[in-house]
Design a protein around this motif. Structure first.
Motif, PDB file in Angstrom:
ATOM      1  N   PHE A  28      51.548 110.230  33.331  1.00  0.00           N
ATOM      2  CA  PHE A  28      50.927 110.553  34.622  1.00  0.00           C
ATOM      3  C   PHE A  28      50.177 109.345  35.195  1.00  0.00           C
ATOM      4  O   PHE A  28      49.356 109.493  36.097  1.00  0.00           O
ATOM      5  N   TYR A  29      50.497 108.153  34.688  1.00  0.00           N
ATOM      6  CA  TYR A  29      49.729 106.964  35.057  1.00  0.00           C
ATOM      7  C   TYR A  29      50.207 106.352  36.368  1.00  0.00           C
ATOM      8  O   TYR A  29      50.709 105.218  36.408  1.00  0.00           O
ATOM      9  N   LEU A  30      50.028 107.111  37.445  1.00  0.00           N
ATOM     10  CA  LEU A  30      50.484 106.659  38.745  1.00  0.00           C
ATOM     11  C   LEU A  30      49.418 106.922  39.794  1.00  0.00           C
ATOM     12  O   LEU A  30      48.741 107.949  39.765  1.00  0.00           O
ATOM     13  N   ALA A  31      49.296 105.975  40.716  1.00  0.00           N
ATOM     14  CA  ALA A  31      48.364 106.108  41.839  1.00  0.00           C
ATOM     15  C   ALA A  31      49.107 105.867  43.142  1.00  0.00           C
ATOM     16  O   ALA A  31      50.182 105.269  43.172  1.00  0.00           O
ATOM     17  N   TRP A  32      48.495 106.357  44.212  1.00  0.00           N
ATOM     18  CA  TRP A  32      48.987 106.123  45.573  1.00  0.00           C
ATOM     19  C   TRP A  32      47.889 105.459  46.392  1.00  0.00           C
ATOM     20  O   TRP A  32      46.720 105.833  46.300  1.00  0.00           O
ATOM     21  N   TYR A  33      48.287 104.467  47.198  1.00  0.00           N
ATOM     22  CA  TYR A  33      47.362 103.756  48.074  1.00  0.00           C
ATOM     23  C   TYR A  33      47.880 103.838  49.507  1.00  0.00           C
ATOM     24  O   TYR A  33      49.089 103.817  49.744  1.00  0.00           O
ATOM     25  N   GLN A  76      44.357  95.926  57.367  1.00  0.00           N
ATOM     26  CA  GLN A  76      43.314  96.433  56.483  1.00  0.00           C
ATOM     27  C   GLN A  76      43.723  96.317  55.028  1.00  0.00           C
ATOM     28  O   GLN A  76      44.904  96.192  54.691  1.00  0.00           O
ATOM     29  N   ALA A  77      42.717  96.389  54.171  1.00  0.00           N
ATOM     30  CA  ALA A  77      42.978  96.438  52.734  1.00  0.00           C
ATOM     31  C   ALA A  77      43.494  97.823  52.357  1.00  0.00           C
ATOM     32  O   ALA A  77      43.256  98.809  53.066  1.00  0.00           O
ATOM     33  N   PRO A  78      44.206  97.911  51.251  1.00  0.00           N
ATOM     34  CA  PRO A  78      44.636  99.233  50.782  1.00  0.00           C
ATOM     35  C   PRO A  78      43.441 100.105  50.401  1.00  0.00           C
ATOM     36  O   PRO A  78      42.350  99.605  50.150  1.00  0.00           O
ATOM     37  N   ARG A  79      43.699 101.412  50.349  1.00  0.00           N
ATOM     38  CA  ARG A  79      42.681 102.379  49.940  1.00  0.00           C
ATOM     39  C   ARG A  79      43.302 103.332  48.938  1.00  0.00           C
ATOM     40  O   ARG A  79      44.418 103.837  49.159  1.00  0.00           O
ATOM     41  N   LEU A  80      42.583 103.580  47.861  1.00  0.00           N
ATOM     42  CA  LEU A  80      43.072 104.507  46.838  1.00  0.00           C
ATOM     43  C   LEU A  80      43.074 105.925  47.397  1.00  0.00           C
ATOM     44  O   LEU A  80      42.058 106.394  47.931  1.00  0.00           O
ATOM     45  N   VAL A  81      44.189 106.614  47.262  1.00  0.00           N
ATOM     46  CA  VAL A  81      44.330 107.986  47.761  1.00  0.00           C
ATOM     47  C   VAL A  81      44.406 108.987  46.610  1.00  0.00           C
ATOM     48  O   VAL A  81      43.672 109.975  46.576  1.00  0.00           O
ATOM     49  N   ILE A  82      45.302 108.715  45.671  1.00  0.00           N
ATOM     50  CA  ILE A  82      45.559 109.612  44.532  1.00  0.00           C
ATOM     51  C   ILE A  82      45.603 108.764  43.268  1.00  0.00           C
ATOM     52  O   ILE A  82      46.165 107.669  43.277  1.00  0.00           O
ATOM     53  N   TYR A  83      44.991 109.257  42.179  1.00  0.00           N
ATOM     54  CA  TYR A  83      45.094 108.565  40.894  1.00  0.00           C
ATOM     55  C   TYR A  83      45.485 109.551  39.811  1.00  0.00           C
ATOM     56  O   TYR A  83      45.329 110.765  39.980  1.00  0.00           O
ATOM     57  N   ASP A  84      46.010 109.013  38.715  1.00  0.00           N
ATOM     58  CA  ASP A  84      46.512 109.845  37.619  1.00  0.00           C
ATOM     59  C   ASP A  84      47.425 110.949  38.156  1.00  0.00           C
ATOM     60  O   ASP A  84      47.337 112.113  37.748  1.00  0.00           O
TER      61      ASP A  84
END
Lengths: 106, 117
Positions: free
Chosen positions: A31-36, A42-50
């Motif tokens: 499950f080691y996936l994130a979405w940015y 602009q810089a990326p922004r973390l949306v979803i982690y794990d």
């Protein structure tokens, strides 16, 4: 190296519609996936982690699912500010890699 | 509020060296994992390097042996020493804080490095 393949490359939708973005890994990454999310200039922004956890401040219209090799980011009802490029990224092993991105456009 | 400010970018000739800095505030820098991520013009994101609180480091194969990540906790500053620069190193370089779960949870605005003669 884990290769992440995102599809589609571009998603053309209207506000209020549902967006479904896919990310496929070349090997199992648990499950080691994130979405940015990245907007122009602009810089990326973390949306979803794990895979399925929303980052701080992310509205609940964003949801993530999947494990192993297939993952999905869903935006249930697009708001004008959601039009952007979305990248998936894994941390299963070294090197960490990103997908090539999906552009959600109006 | 977390703030990350990158400096040190610019135009450099192939084979040259450049040192990027990232000044951090709004959190306990010495307890944070930190990373560099780059983005070539019009392209996607590429992870470059990470440094942990025990000073252990990891690098992308594309920069291994040429780039060195380091930190100065007394100055709340992250560095990226880039040597033997190539045209393909041209990119915006972002400094990012890495969460305890190893995700990039805060980003700077980036600094542009252009490698060209």
């Amino acid at each position: 190296e884990v290769v992440l393949t995102q599809s589609p490359a571009t998603l053309s939708l209207s506000p209020g519609e549902r967006a479904t973005l896919s990310c496929r890994a070349s090997q199992s990454i648990s499950f080691y996936l994130a979405w940015y999310q990245q907007k122009p200039g602009q810089a990326p922004r973390l949306v979803i982690y794990d895979a399925s956890n929303r980052a701080t401040g992310i509205p609940d219209r964003f949801s993530g699912s999947g494990s192993g090799t297939d993952f999905t980011l869903t935006i249930s009802s697009l708001e004008p500010e959601d039009f952007a490029v979305y990248y998936c990224q894994h941390r299963h092993n070294w090197p960490w890699t990103f997908g090539q991105g999906t552009k959600v456009e109006l | 509020e977390v703030q990350l400010v990158e400096t040190g970018g610019g135009l450099i000739q192939p084979g040259g060296s450049l040192r990027l800095s990232c000044s951090a505030s709004g959190f306990t820098f010495s307890s944070a994992f930190m990373s560099w991520v780059r983005q070539a013009p019009g392209k996607g994101l590429e992870w470059v390097s990470v440094i942990y609180t025990d000073d252990s480091t990891y690098y992308a194969d594309s920069v291994k042996g040429r780039f060195t990540i380091s930190r100065d906790n007394s100055k709340n500053t992250l560095f990226l020493q880039m040597n033997s620069l190539r045209a393909e190193d041209t990119a915006v370089y972002y400094c990012a804080r890495v969460s305890l779960l190893n995700w990039f949870d805060s980003w700077g605005q980036g600094t542009l490095v252009t490698v060209s003669s």
